[in-house]
Design a protein around this motif. Structure first.
Motif, PDB file in Angstrom:
ATOM      1  N   GLU A  21      12.609   1.131  -1.430  1.00 32.15           N
ATOM      2  CA  GLU A  21      11.402   0.943  -2.246  1.00 32.15           C
ATOM      3  C   GLU A  21      11.105   2.213  -3.022  1.00 32.15           C
ATOM      4  O   GLU A  21      10.880   2.178  -4.233  1.00 32.15           O
ATOM      5  CB  GLU A  21      10.189   0.656  -1.367  1.00 32.15           C
ATOM      6  CG  GLU A  21      10.093  -0.709  -0.822  1.00 32.15           C
ATOM      7  CD  GLU A  21       8.860  -0.837   0.075  1.00 32.15           C
ATOM      8  OE1 GLU A  21       7.801  -0.240  -0.217  1.00 32.15           O
ATOM      9  OE2 GLU A  21       8.965  -1.557   1.078  1.00 32.15           O
ATOM     10  N   ASP A  22      11.083   3.333  -2.323  1.00 32.89           N
ATOM     11  CA  ASP A  22      10.778   4.622  -2.947  1.00 32.89           C
ATOM     12  C   ASP A  22      11.762   4.918  -4.073  1.00 32.89           C
ATOM     13  O   ASP A  22      11.362   5.313  -5.170  1.00 32.89           O
ATOM     14  CB  ASP A  22      10.806   5.730  -1.894  1.00 32.89           C
ATOM     15  CG  ASP A  22      10.478   7.083  -2.486  1.00 32.89           C
ATOM     16  OD1 ASP A  22       9.340   7.264  -2.965  1.00 32.89           O
ATOM     17  OD2 ASP A  22      11.365   7.969  -2.459  1.00 32.89           O
ATOM     18  N   ARG A  31       7.330  -1.908  -9.502  1.00 27.65           N
ATOM     19  CA  ARG A  31       6.145  -1.933  -8.646  1.00 27.65           C
ATOM     20  C   ARG A  31       6.301  -3.046  -7.617  1.00 27.65           C
ATOM     21  O   ARG A  31       6.997  -4.043  -7.860  1.00 27.65           O
ATOM     22  CB  ARG A  31       4.883  -2.126  -9.469  1.00 27.65           C
ATOM     23  CG  ARG A  31       4.785  -3.449 -10.148  1.00 27.65           C
ATOM     24  CD  ARG A  31       3.572  -3.590 -11.066  1.00 27.65           C
ATOM     25  NE  ARG A  31       3.489  -4.923 -11.622  1.00 27.65           N
ATOM     26  CZ  ARG A  31       4.266  -5.402 -12.574  1.00 27.65           C
ATOM     27  NH1 ARG A  31       5.207  -4.646 -13.111  1.00 27.65           N
ATOM     28  NH2 ARG A  31       4.122  -6.642 -12.998  1.00 27.65           N
ATOM     29  N   ILE A  32       5.634  -2.894  -6.494  1.00 29.42           N
ATOM     30  CA  ILE A  32       5.704  -3.900  -5.441  1.00 29.42           C
ATOM     31  C   ILE A  32       4.954  -5.142  -5.888  1.00 29.42           C
ATOM     32  O   ILE A  32       3.818  -5.065  -6.355  1.00 29.42           O
ATOM     33  CB  ILE A  32       5.127  -3.347  -4.126  1.00 29.42           C
ATOM     34  CG1 ILE A  32       6.024  -2.221  -3.619  1.00 29.42           C
ATOM     35  CG2 ILE A  32       4.995  -4.456  -3.082  1.00 29.42           C
ATOM     36  CD1 ILE A  32       5.484  -1.480  -2.426  1.00 29.42           C
ATOM     37  N   GLU A  42       9.511  -7.636  -2.796  1.00 31.39           N
ATOM     38  CA  GLU A  42       9.777  -8.016  -4.175  1.00 31.39           C
ATOM     39  C   GLU A  42       9.313  -6.868  -5.071  1.00 31.39           C
ATOM     40  O   GLU A  42       8.170  -6.420  -4.961  1.00 31.39           O
ATOM     41  CB  GLU A  42       8.970  -9.277  -4.491  1.00 31.39           C
ATOM     42  CG  GLU A  42       8.996  -9.713  -5.935  1.00 31.39           C
ATOM     43  CD  GLU A  42       8.006 -10.844  -6.161  1.00 31.39           C
ATOM     44  OE1 GLU A  42       8.470 -11.951  -6.509  1.00 31.39           O
ATOM     45  OE2 GLU A  42       6.783 -10.630  -5.983  1.00 31.39           O
ATOM     46  N   LEU A  43      10.213  -6.388  -5.931  1.00 27.97           N
ATOM     47  CA  LEU A  43       9.855  -5.367  -6.899  1.00 27.97           C
ATOM     48  C   LEU A  43       9.822  -5.998  -8.286  1.00 27.97           C
ATOM     49  O   LEU A  43      10.745  -6.714  -8.682  1.00 27.97           O
ATOM     50  CB  LEU A  43      10.851  -4.203  -6.864  1.00 27.97           C
ATOM     51  CG  LEU A  43      10.914  -3.420  -5.557  1.00 27.97           C
ATOM     52  CD1 LEU A  43      11.943  -2.302  -5.667  1.00 27.97           C
ATOM     53  CD2 LEU A  43       9.556  -2.858  -5.171  1.00 27.97           C
ATOM     54  N   LEU A  44       8.757  -5.720  -9.014  1.00 31.94           N
ATOM     55  CA  LEU A  44       8.546  -6.285 -10.337  1.00 31.94           C
ATOM     56  C   LEU A  44       8.528  -5.180 -11.379  1.00 31.94           C
ATOM     57  O   LEU A  44       8.374  -4.014 -11.050  1.00 31.94           O
ATOM     58  CB  LEU A  44       7.222  -7.052 -10.369  1.00 31.94           C
ATOM     59  CG  LEU A  44       7.074  -8.173  -9.348  1.00 31.94           C
ATOM     60  CD1 LEU A  44       5.658  -8.740  -9.386  1.00 31.94           C
ATOM     61  CD2 LEU A  44       8.106  -9.253  -9.576  1.00 31.94           C
ATOM     62  N   GLY A  45       8.632  -5.581 -12.635  1.00 31.84           N
ATOM     63  CA  GLY A  45       8.568  -4.632 -13.737  1.00 31.84           C
ATOM     64  C   GLY A  45       9.823  -4.631 -14.579  1.00 31.84           C
ATOM     65  O   GLY A  45       9.848  -4.071 -15.661  1.00 31.84           O
ATOM     66  N   PRO A  49      12.833 -10.282 -11.080  1.00 38.25           N
ATOM     67  CA  PRO A  49      12.456  -9.624  -9.827  1.00 38.25           C
ATOM     68  C   PRO A  49      13.682  -9.065  -9.098  1.00 38.25           C
ATOM     69  O   PRO A  49      14.765  -9.644  -9.136  1.00 38.25           O
ATOM     70  CB  PRO A  49      11.815 -10.755  -9.011  1.00 38.25           C
ATOM     71  CG  PRO A  49      11.393 -11.774 -10.005  1.00 38.25           C
ATOM     72  CD  PRO A  49      12.405 -11.687 -11.116  1.00 38.25           C
ATOM     73  N   LEU A  50      13.467  -7.942  -8.432  1.00 40.12           N
ATOM     74  CA  LEU A  50      14.483  -7.333  -7.575  1.00 40.12           C
ATOM     75  C   LEU A  50      13.959  -7.427  -6.155  1.00 40.12           C
ATOM     76  O   LEU A  50      12.873  -6.921  -5.858  1.00 40.12           O
ATOM     77  CB  LEU A  50      14.725  -5.871  -7.966  1.00 40.12           C
ATOM     78  CG  LEU A  50      15.661  -5.070  -7.070  1.00 40.12           C
ATOM     79  CD1 LEU A  50      17.070  -5.650  -7.073  1.00 40.12           C
ATOM     80  CD2 LEU A  50      15.692  -3.607  -7.505  1.00 40.12           C
ATOM     81  N   TYR A  51      14.705  -8.104  -5.290  1.00 37.27           N
ATOM     82  CA  TYR A  51      14.314  -8.246  -3.897  1.00 37.27           C
ATOM     83  C   TYR A  51      15.166  -7.309  -3.052  1.00 37.27           C
ATOM     84  O   TYR A  51      16.394  -7.386  -3.080  1.00 37.27           O
ATOM     85  CB  TYR A  51      14.496  -9.688  -3.422  1.00 37.27           C
ATOM     86  CG  TYR A  51      13.507 -10.625  -4.074  1.00 37.27           C
ATOM     87  CD1 TYR A  51      12.281 -10.871  -3.482  1.00 37.27           C
ATOM     88  CD2 TYR A  51      13.794 -11.218  -5.296  1.00 37.27           C
ATOM     89  CE1 TYR A  51      11.354 -11.711  -4.091  1.00 37.27           C
ATOM     90  CE2 TYR A  51      12.869 -12.055  -5.915  1.00 37.27           C
ATOM     91  CZ  TYR A  51      11.655 -12.291  -5.305  1.00 37.27           C
ATOM     92  OH  TYR A  51      10.744 -13.109  -5.910  1.00 37.27           O
TER      93      TYR A  51
END
Length: 138
Positions: A21-22, A31-32, A42-45, A49-51
């Protein structure tokens, strides 16, 4: 005839969810979105999405006996991150723990650098210039 699905998501196995995540938040400004239990986020932006999925090294990856290995590995599927400033993105990536494998190189369509994230996954930074990939069209 059915129309194929035009969207997709990306799942990335990692051995340390908090560290992943970091890394992806610091380097790419993601962003989460949602936490999907204790082992997935789930990371967005980005454009999709990137899981990030927590899976320990040595755990079963397939029923055929393949196991997860987070040493540097090559796979024909990798992420290319399109950036506006490749030098700034490269500094952020290396500072966050990425390994530079091939320095910035010039191509007809722009510039590229090849790296690996701290979890062994290869990725490229790409900065398009001029026509981008259209420079390759014949």
């Amino acid at each position: 005839m059915d129309t194929p699905t035009a969207s997709f998501i990306v799942n990335l196995d990692v051995p340390d969810l908090a560290a992943a995540e970091d890394f992806y938040i610091r380097v790419f400004g993601l962003r989460i979105g949602r936490r999907l239990g204790p082992g997935a986020v789930e990371l967005l932006g980005g454009p999709t999405p990137l899981y990030l999925l927590q899976n320990e090294a040595g755990s079963a990856a397939t029923e055929d006996g393949d196991v997860r290995d987070y040493e540097r590995h090559w796979t024909p599927l990798h992420l290319d991150w399109v950036v506006d400033d490749i030098e700034a993105a490269l500094v952020r990536a290396v500072a966050a723990g990425a390994t530079l494998e091939q320095p910035v190189r010039e191509r007809r369509w722009g510039r590229i650098a090849v790296l690996a994230d701290p979890f062994g996954h290869g990725f490229c930074l790409i900065q398009f210039s001029g026509e981008g990939y259209n420079a390759l069209v014949e």
